[in-house]
Write a protein that holds these residues in place. Sequence first.
Motif, short mmCIF file in Angstrom:
data_model
loop_
_atom_site.label_atom_id
_atom_site.label_comp_id
_atom_site.label_asym_id
_atom_site.label_seq_id
_atom_site.Cartn_x
_atom_site.Cartn_y
_atom_site.Cartn_z
N ALA A 194 22.31 -7.61 0.71
CA ALA A 194 22.18 -6.57 1.74
C ALA A 194 23.54 -6.17 2.29
O ALA A 194 23.82 -4.99 2.48
N ARG A 195 24.40 -7.16 2.52
CA ARG A 195 25.72 -6.83 3.07
C ARG A 195 26.69 -7.98 2.85
O ARG A 195 26.30 -9.14 2.67
N ILE A 196 27.95 -7.61 2.84
CA ILE A 196 29.04 -8.58 2.80
C ILE A 196 29.40 -8.95 4.23
O ILE A 196 29.55 -8.07 5.09
N LEU A 197 29.50 -10.23 4.50
CA LEU A 197 29.84 -10.69 5.84
C LEU A 197 31.35 -10.62 6.05
O LEU A 197 32.12 -11.08 5.20
N VAL A 198 31.75 -10.02 7.15
CA VAL A 198 33.16 -9.94 7.52
C VAL A 198 33.31 -10.47 8.93
O VAL A 198 32.67 -9.97 9.87
N GLU A 199 34.11 -11.50 9.08
CA GLU A 199 34.32 -12.12 10.40
C GLU A 199 35.80 -12.29 10.65
O GLU A 199 36.55 -12.72 9.75
N ARG B 172 38.17 -10.89 7.94
CA ARG B 172 38.20 -11.30 6.54
C ARG B 172 36.79 -11.64 6.06
O ARG B 172 35.88 -11.85 6.87
N THR B 173 36.63 -11.69 4.76
CA THR B 173 35.33 -11.94 4.16
C THR B 173 34.84 -13.35 4.50
O THR B 173 35.61 -14.32 4.47
N ALA B 174 33.54 -13.44 4.80
CA ALA B 174 32.97 -14.74 5.18
C ALA B 174 31.75 -15.11 4.35
O ALA B 174 31.16 -16.17 4.57
N ALA C 53 35.64 -16.38 -0.20
CA ALA C 53 36.04 -15.17 -0.92
C ALA C 53 34.82 -14.60 -1.62
O ALA C 53 33.89 -15.33 -1.97
N VAL C 54 34.84 -13.30 -1.79
CA VAL C 54 33.76 -12.58 -2.48
C VAL C 54 34.38 -11.67 -3.51
O VAL C 54 35.34 -10.94 -3.22
N ILE C 55 33.84 -11.71 -4.73
CA ILE C 55 34.21 -10.74 -5.76
C ILE C 55 33.02 -9.82 -5.95
O ILE C 55 31.91 -10.27 -6.26
N THR D 25 41.07 -5.58 -2.30
CA THR D 25 40.70 -4.52 -1.37
C THR D 25 41.51 -4.71 -0.09
O THR D 25 42.29 -5.66 0.03
N ARG D 26 41.30 -3.80 0.85
CA ARG D 26 42.01 -3.90 2.12
C ARG D 26 41.37 -4.93 3.06
O ARG D 26 41.87 -5.16 4.16
N ILE D 27 40.27 -5.54 2.63
CA ILE D 27 39.64 -6.60 3.42
C ILE D 27 40.06 -7.94 2.81
O ILE D 27 39.72 -8.22 1.66
N PRO D 28 40.79 -8.77 3.52
CA PRO D 28 41.21 -10.06 2.96
C PRO D 28 40.01 -10.87 2.47
O PRO D 28 38.99 -10.97 3.15
#
Length: 531
Positions: A251-256, A259-261, A275-277, A453-456
């Motif tokens: 549903a969604r990538i978690l960002v906290e 950065r990716t969580a 990390a998420v690929i 990407t621009r999101i660590p």
Amino acid sequence: MPSDRVIIIGAGIGGLVSAALLAARGCDVTVVEAAAAPGGKLRTIDVDGAAIDAGPTVFTLRSVFEEIFDACDASLADHLSARPAATLVRHAWGAARLDLFADARASEAAIGDFAGAGDARGYRAFRAEAKRLFEALDRPFLHDTKADPLTLGWRMGAAGFRDYCSLRPYTSMWRALGGYFTDPRLRQLFGRYATYCGSSPFKAPATLMLIAHAEASGVWLIDGGMQALAGAVEALGRRGGARYRYTAPVARILVERGRTAGVELVSGERIRADAVICNADPAALGDGRLGVRATRAPKAGQRSLSAVVWLAKARTDGFPLVRHNVFFSRDYPAEFAALSRQRLAAEPTVYVCAQDRDDADGRAPCGAERLQILVNAPATGDGAPLPQAEIDRCEQAMRGQLLRAGLSVDPAAPTMLTTPHDFERAFPSTGGALYGRASHGWAASFLRQGSRTRIPGLYCAGGSTHPGAGLPMAALSGRLAAACLLRDRASTSWWSRTVTPGGMSTRPAQTARTASPSSPSSAASSRPITS
């Protein structure tokens, strides 16, 4: 201190390769995939009890996969049974036919018989130029992270300066081909390589002639169909300890805290990760399909081509099909002019993959055979659905094109149709584009989404990202994403058990499988995964 938990969204070839390489280095890898099986676009669809390859059908640059398996201390040959094709492709213009072969001398002789000695010499020169372009860009561009023109020049170095100055980015592929071939049919044949990345030969740079070298270097026929390749790479990941969860859409990538969580599944389950690929089209990130916080990823540019595809289990007659066959239209400029206007061509070029044929003998199997029949289409799958009347006209045009060459396909045979709208449903935010961004203009190759990407902590892989479309390129994208993740992990930690940033790849070695399929070997953990 960062840990080693990695989530990979999507089990396409790019995601499968990333999973295998990271698992071999001791990372805790989980792959989550919305579909019920691995492969992504590399999928099969059942038609009347027969599994038919419904995605990519051409396997080239086997060495890319050999290197990936070698980096995991395994052998591709132990996981995949494939044999080289003697006949690469059979082409037809009405009653006229021309085969290209794995043997370059046989191809040159066939072209001489077809179009004369001058065009045979032109083919020799074209092949040399395609090889030069491929070798100039292989390591500094295809095997390395996304570059801009200045960075590419720096990577090629002083020894490659002459090649850098003659990459031919400002000349269209169509125009360049006119310098090698006087017969317009040959210009059409070799211009078709632009469509391998969903582009028009009239707008794509001549640099893409390098695709011809990739195919001329060998086409492989995989026992068990193309899905067997996805299964082999998935098995490689399982061997290293990667886990795979199918029918598990994200549903969604978690960002906290910037950065990716991790990820949240449609079911509501949250899976934490460092990390998420993302092995989905970058357009899905840009459109917010995976969460509003991930929209900082860039949006896609001009879309590549889509397709209308018929999968059939049918009897055929009148033309000696081989595995890969192309039936050319009589007016290539008109065909691509229609596509550029977002219309289906009135007379399309037709590709037929006869999946039960082996090589050049042209003998039909007993009874019905499995066919994938494809015509190019504009990527308008997120617009109004194609009217049934237009689909019917497209099928009539396709069948008429085949009949011009003498091929008839049983019209009453069981058939499954896939349109750009079906591709959009399967691969959201693409409009049905099968190759990501179109490779039009000199800068297109530099504008694809890179590994980072621009999101660590969020990385991208797949055929819509750098270095480009096609199975080998998608595999390289997965390799690059894994390498970037490991380098970033090393740069933010005082420890690094396995990372060798910037290591040079060696030629693949045929190694025996380890005794334990469940744990990575110490040899695998020391092998570099990219140059």
